[in-house]
Design an enzyme around this catalytic site. Sequence first.
Site, mmCIF file in Angstrom:
data_model
loop_
_atom_site.group_PDB
_atom_site.id
_atom_site.type_symbol
_atom_site.label_atom_id
_atom_site.label_comp_id
_atom_site.label_asym_id
_atom_site.label_seq_id
_atom_site.Cartn_x
_atom_site.Cartn_y
_atom_site.Cartn_z
ATOM 1 N N GLN A 1 -12.525 -9.444 118.142
ATOM 2 C CA GLN A 1 -11.900 -10.180 119.000
ATOM 3 C C GLN A 1 -12.351 -9.193 120.631
ATOM 4 O O GLN A 1 -12.763 -8.862 122.046
ATOM 5 C CB GLN A 1 -10.493 -11.011 119.652
ATOM 6 C CG GLN A 1 -9.594 -10.895 120.298
ATOM 7 C CD GLN A 1 -8.598 -11.159 120.315
ATOM 8 O OE1 GLN A 1 -8.151 -10.812 119.439
ATOM 9 N NE2 GLN A 1 -8.117 -11.893 121.277
ATOM 10 N N TYR B 1 -11.451 -7.428 106.803
ATOM 11 C CA TYR B 1 -11.646 -7.947 108.334
ATOM 12 C C TYR B 1 -12.454 -7.730 109.586
ATOM 13 O O TYR B 1 -13.115 -6.317 108.697
ATOM 14 C CB TYR B 1 -10.120 -7.299 109.028
ATOM 15 C CG TYR B 1 -9.105 -7.555 108.255
ATOM 16 C CD1 TYR B 1 -8.048 -8.835 107.627
ATOM 17 C CD2 TYR B 1 -7.796 -6.523 108.272
ATOM 18 C CE1 TYR B 1 -7.082 -8.577 107.405
ATOM 19 C CE2 TYR B 1 -6.350 -6.739 108.275
ATOM 20 C CZ TYR B 1 -6.795 -8.178 107.345
ATOM 21 O OH TYR B 1 -5.087 -8.401 107.655
ATOM 22 N N SER C 1 2.068 -10.834 111.447
ATOM 23 C CA SER C 1 3.058 -11.829 112.623
ATOM 24 C C SER C 1 3.865 -12.313 112.614
ATOM 25 O O SER C 1 4.422 -12.886 113.036
ATOM 26 C CB SER C 1 2.170 -13.258 112.166
ATOM 27 O OG SER C 1 0.646 -12.613 112.091
ATOM 28 N N SER D 1 0.542 -9.056 98.550
ATOM 29 C CA SER D 1 0.457 -10.032 99.976
ATOM 30 C C SER D 1 0.461 -11.182 99.423
ATOM 31 O O SER D 1 -0.673 -11.393 99.098
ATOM 32 C CB SER D 1 -0.950 -9.226 100.773
ATOM 33 O OG SER D 1 -1.187 -10.029 101.811
ATOM 34 N N LYS E 1 3.888 -16.917 125.813
ATOM 35 C CA LYS E 1 2.847 -17.260 127.279
ATOM 36 C C LYS E 1 2.723 -18.628 127.109
ATOM 37 O O LYS E 1 1.165 -19.336 127.620
ATOM 38 C CB LYS E 1 1.904 -15.358 127.192
ATOM 39 C CG LYS E 1 1.238 -16.215 125.650
ATOM 40 C CD LYS E 1 0.271 -14.341 125.327
ATOM 41 C CE LYS E 1 -0.324 -14.369 124.206
ATOM 42 N NZ LYS E 1 -1.005 -12.969 124.560
ATOM 43 N N GLN F 1 3.388 -7.664 100.733
ATOM 44 C CA GLN F 1 3.272 -8.133 102.660
ATOM 45 C C GLN F 1 2.333 -10.339 103.112
ATOM 46 O O GLN F 1 1.854 -10.143 102.750
ATOM 47 C CB GLN F 1 2.003 -7.480 103.119
ATOM 48 C CG GLN F 1 1.199 -7.617 104.320
ATOM 49 C CD GLN F 1 0.174 -6.611 104.925
ATOM 50 O OE1 GLN F 1 -0.968 -7.189 105.653
ATOM 51 N NE2 GLN F 1 0.075 -5.344 104.430
HETATM 52 N N1 LIG Z 1 -1.526 -9.361 104.026
HETATM 53 C C1 LIG Z 1 -2.260 -10.958 105.279
HETATM 54 O O1 LIG Z 1 -2.016 -11.781 104.914
HETATM 55 C C2 LIG Z 1 -2.674 -10.689 106.945
HETATM 56 C C3 LIG Z 1 -2.262 -11.540 107.399
HETATM 57 C C4 LIG Z 1 -2.628 -11.525 109.083
HETATM 58 C C5 LIG Z 1 -2.056 -10.745 109.216
HETATM 59 N N2 LIG Z 1 -2.058 -9.503 108.767
HETATM 60 C C6 LIG Z 1 -1.750 -8.397 108.964
HETATM 61 O O2 LIG Z 1 -0.238 -7.638 110.217
HETATM 62 C C7 LIG Z 1 -0.730 -7.673 111.146
HETATM 63 C C8 LIG Z 1 -0.392 -7.929 112.845
HETATM 64 O O3 LIG Z 1 -0.820 -9.431 112.597
HETATM 65 P P1 LIG Z 1 -0.980 -10.224 113.924
HETATM 66 O O4 LIG Z 1 -2.015 -9.695 114.797
HETATM 67 O O5 LIG Z 1 -1.128 -12.265 113.944
HETATM 68 O O6 LIG Z 1 0.814 -10.185 115.048
HETATM 69 P P2 LIG Z 1 1.888 -10.618 116.052
HETATM 70 O O7 LIG Z 1 1.876 -9.144 116.256
HETATM 71 O O8 LIG Z 1 2.624 -11.306 115.292
HETATM 72 O O9 LIG Z 1 0.377 -11.010 116.816
HETATM 73 C C9 LIG Z 1 -0.910 -9.679 117.504
HETATM 74 C C10 LIG Z 1 -1.211 -10.965 119.124
HETATM 75 O O10 LIG Z 1 -0.487 -11.329 119.406
HETATM 76 C C11 LIG Z 1 -0.424 -11.166 121.181
HETATM 77 N N3 LIG Z 1 0.141 -10.230 121.620
HETATM 78 C C12 LIG Z 1 1.113 -9.128 121.240
HETATM 79 N N4 LIG Z 1 1.749 -8.707 121.771
HETATM 80 C C13 LIG Z 1 2.322 -9.702 122.845
HETATM 81 C C14 LIG Z 1 2.943 -8.880 124.540
HETATM 82 N N5 LIG Z 1 3.191 -7.837 124.059
HETATM 83 N N6 LIG Z 1 2.561 -9.397 125.060
HETATM 84 C C15 LIG Z 1 1.581 -11.135 125.229
HETATM 85 N N7 LIG Z 1 1.038 -11.039 124.007
HETATM 86 C C16 LIG Z 1 0.786 -10.264 122.767
HETATM 87 C C17 LIG Z 1 -1.711 -10.396 120.986
HETATM 88 O O11 LIG Z 1 -4.047 -11.944 121.301
HETATM 89 P P3 LIG Z 1 -3.862 -11.864 122.713
HETATM 90 O O12 LIG Z 1 -3.722 -10.696 123.357
HETATM 91 O O13 LIG Z 1 -5.057 -12.180 121.840
HETATM 92 O O14 LIG Z 1 -3.035 -13.642 122.701
HETATM 93 C C18 LIG Z 1 -1.569 -10.174 119.384
HETATM 94 O O15 LIG Z 1 -3.189 -9.390 118.989
HETATM 95 C C19 LIG Z 1 -2.349 -7.625 111.304
HETATM 96 O O16 LIG Z 1 -2.903 -6.886 111.918
HETATM 97 C C20 LIG Z 1 -2.413 -7.679 109.752
HETATM 98 O O17 LIG Z 1 -2.665 -5.814 109.567
HETATM 99 C C21 LIG Z 1 -2.323 -9.696 107.347
#
Ligand SMILES: NC(=O)c1ccc[n+]([C@@H]2O[C@H](COP(=O)([O-])OP(=O)(O)OC[C@H]3O[C@@H](n4cnc5c(N)ncnc54)[C@H](OP(=O)(O)O)[C@@H]3O)[C@@H](O)[C@H]2O)c1
Length: 332
Positions: free
Chosen positions: A27, A54, A206, A151, A216, A177
Site C-alpha cells: 500500500q 507479506y 489490529s 499465531s 474515521k 499472535q
Molecule cells: N498474525 C496475523 O495473522 C496478523 C494479521 C494481521 C496483522 N498482523 C500484524 O499486526 C500488525 C498490525 O495490524 P494492522 O495494520 O491491521 O493494525 P492496526 O493498527 O489495527 O491498523 C493499522 C492501520 O490503521 C490506520 N491507522 C493507524 N493509525 C491511525 C491513526 N492514528 N489515524 C487514522 N488511521 C490510522 C492505517 O491505515 P490507513 O491509513 O491505510 O487507513 C494503518 O495502516 C501488522 O502489520 C502485522 O504485523 C498479524
Amino acid sequence: MEFRHLGRSGLKVSEISYGNWLTHGSQVEEEAAKQCVQAALDEGITTFDTADVYAGTKAEEVLGRALKGVRRESLEIFTKVYWPTGRGQNDRGLSRKHITESIHGSLRRLQTDYVDLYQAHRFDVETPLEETLKTFDDLVRQGKVLYIGVSEWTADQISAALKIADEMGFDRFVSNQPQYSMLWRIIESEVVPLCEREGIGQIVWSPIAQGVLTGKYLPGQQPPEGSRATDPSGSGMISRFMNDDVLTRVQNLKPIAADLGLTMAQLAVAWVLQNPNVSSAIIGASRPDQVRDNVRAAGVSLDQDVLKRIDDVLGPIVERDPAKTVSPSSRP
Ligand SMILES: NC(=O)c1ccc[n+]([C@@H]2O[C@H](COP(=O)([O-])OP(=O)(O)OC[C@H]3O[C@@H](n4cnc5c(N)ncnc54)[C@H](OP(=O)(O)O)[C@@H]3O)[C@@H](O)[C@H]2O)c1
C-alpha cells in the site's frame, strides 16, 4: 515507551510494536515505509513484526532495508512462516522442508543472522505437530531463531504443542499472535487463561481494528480516500467491521476518549494493553504521524469505570466466540 516480558521468557519487548502487513512493499511507497520505521524508532519502539508472506516476501525486504545500520542488539525482529511464499506444493505450511527454506529466505531478506521470534502463522493440519516442533527446536539450537511462538492457534492446539515439547524436551512456545481489540475479544475465554498458566504472552494484531477504532469511517458515508478500506489489498479483512451498527457505536466512543484527553487510536491501543497477558500491541501505519499518535498509548491506565463505559457503548457488536479462532482446514 514501556517494556514488557514476552510471556514468561527473559526477552523484553516494547509494549507497542510496529508491523508492516499490507503497508510495506504494497500500500505505501518505500520512502513512506522508511519514514514510518524511523518514526517508530524515534518513539522508542524496539520490536518489529513482519512475515515471509507479506507483500509476497517484499515486506521483509523493505523492513530489512529500513532497519539497516540500526544496532542489532537494540531491536527485536519477529517474523512468521506458514502462508504460501511460492507456487510449489512445499512453498507453504509447517513441514520441515518449508520451515527450513522459509527461515533462510527471511534471514536473507531481513539482512540479519537471526530473528528474535519465529512464529507459526497458523496451525498446519497437514504436518504432524512433532515435525514442526522438532524443526523449530533445531532452528533455536542453530541460533537462527531465539524464541518461538504461534499465531491464531486455538487453546487446544497450543496445549497439544506444549505437551509434546515437554515430553520431547523441545523449546516451548513463549507467544501467541492473535487478533485482539475492543471489537474482537475471542481470545479472552480460552486462549488467555491457558496462556497465563503456561507463561505465553499475546502479541496482539489490529488493536485499532485496522483503523476502524480511530472513528474515521463514518456510518452511511464512503471511506476516506486513501484509507485501508479503499485499498484493493486491504479492504477484504476490514469489511467485517464496515457496517453502520459498528461504525455508529464506534462514533459513540469519542466522548470517552475526549474525557481522557486521548485520541481514539490511543484509547484503542491502551485498551488492549490493560490485559496483563498482552506483551505487546502491534500497530500498523501508512504514515509516520499515525505512529507518533498511536504510541502515546504506552503506559496509559484505564480504570474500571472507563472500561464499563466502553462495554456499554459497544454492547452486542463485540465478538467473543472462541470458535472464531480458526486455521485453514487444508493447506492454502
Ligand atoms: N498474525 C496475523 O495473522 C496478523 C494479521 C494481521 C496483522 N498482523 C500484524 O499486526 C500488525 C498490525 O495490524 P494492522 O495494520 O491491521 O493494525 P492496526 O493498527 O489495527 O491498523 C493499522 C492501520 O490503521 C490506520 N491507522 C493507524 N493509525 C491511525 C491513526 N492514528 N489515524 C487514522 N488511521 C490510522 C492505517 O491505515 P490507513 O491509513 O491505510 O487507513 C494503518 O495502516 C501488522 O502489520 C502485522 O504485523 C498479524
